[in-house]
Design a protein around this motif. Structure first.
Motif: not given
Length: 292
Positions: A227-232, A266-273, A279-292
């Protein structure tokens, strides 16, 4: 008809009443007493007499808006608006599924709304001004200037109530826009109200286009199994912000949180929340965004 008894709504009442027979309209006069002034009961009675003059049904209700504002931790202006529309929706619902709520908002109200929201840092959506229709609510006087309506009432010898709180800058922030900011702009440009409402119409067109682009972009990017988003190859930021708002849903996060998520994606780093609130958050990894 939402009638306060002031000049704008009095013009709405008289205008709609004269047009009703030829248009086949069935009218009901609705008035909410906000209980903010000692004269408010007299105002309600005066609106009732006007309804009787035109042989129209009259619905009225009294709400202690000051107490409501304290109980709901809202500003007085916001609490009054919420109470007013709840009452109007209830009256309209009793008239049938096709009933409309007509309010007396003018071009001046639309211009003041745009200025008020601009001062608060609103985005394009907030700068649309006041829509001519939203749901049941229609605003037939939106193209008219407040001064023209008052002049027409004076010429016809039609009286109306005056609420001093509407012109008191200390009573509400919006009144300061009306009493101070808009007159200052009109000294720079006598047609400032017309210019602002034209800007609102153009903003609405742009806003609709960006919404359509964002909806299509969201469908294209939401192709991940989790259910995430491809952000390439990120979209233009104006579209990207809206894609993220659509993906997150309501209640919409603060603009600062959307901006932080966009920068992370859009930044170079991954592994960011990124915390999105509620109570909602988004995890950003390798140009992907996943909401939880």
């Amino acid at each position: 008809l939402a009638i306060s008894g002031g000049p704008d709504s009095t013009a709405l009442l008289y205008g709609a009443s004269h047009l009703a027979p030829s248009r086949g309209w069935r009218l009901t006069v609705a008035h909410l007493d906000h209980a903010l002034r000692t004269e408010s009961r007299e105002d309600a009675a005066a609106v009732g007499r006007s309804a009787t003059e035109f042989e129209l049904p009259f619905a009225t209700h009294r709400v202690d808006v000051a107490a409501l504002a304290r109980a709901e931790h809202r500003s007085m202006e916001d609490a009054g608006r919420q109470a007013r529309y709840r009452f109007l929706e209830a009256v309209a619902a009793g008239q049938g599924p096709d009933a409309l709520i007509a309010t007396a908002h003018t071009a001046d109200d639309a211009a003041e709304t745009i200025l008020f929201r601009l001062a608060r840092g609103s985005g394009l959506r907030g700068l649309r001004g006041i829509p001519a229709r939203r749901g049941r609510v229609v605003r037939p006087l939106l193209g008219a200037r407040r001064s023209a309506l008052r002049a027409a009432l004076d010429a016809a010898g039609i009286g109306f109530a005056t609420d001093p709180t509407n012109d008191d800058p200390a009573h509400a922030t919006r009144n300061r826009v009306r009493a101070e900011l808009l007159p200052a702009l009109e000294r720079l440009n006598p047609a400032a109200v017309e210019a602002l409402t034209r800007f609102g119409r153009l903003a609405a067109d742009d806003d609709d286009l960006l919404d359509a682009l964002a909806t299509a972009e969201l469908a294209r990017r939401r192709d991940l199994g989790d259910g995430g988003l491809d952000w390439h190859a990120p979209p233009a930021r104006a579209v990207g912000r809206r894609v993220l708002r659509l993906a997150i849903g309501e209640p919409a996060p603060a603009a600062e949180r959307i901006e932080a998520l966009l920068n992370a994606a859009e930044g170079p780093r991954g592994g960011l929340t990124i915390e999105l609130g509620g109570g909602r958050r988004a995890l950003v990894t390798a140009r992907r965004i996943r909401m939880s």
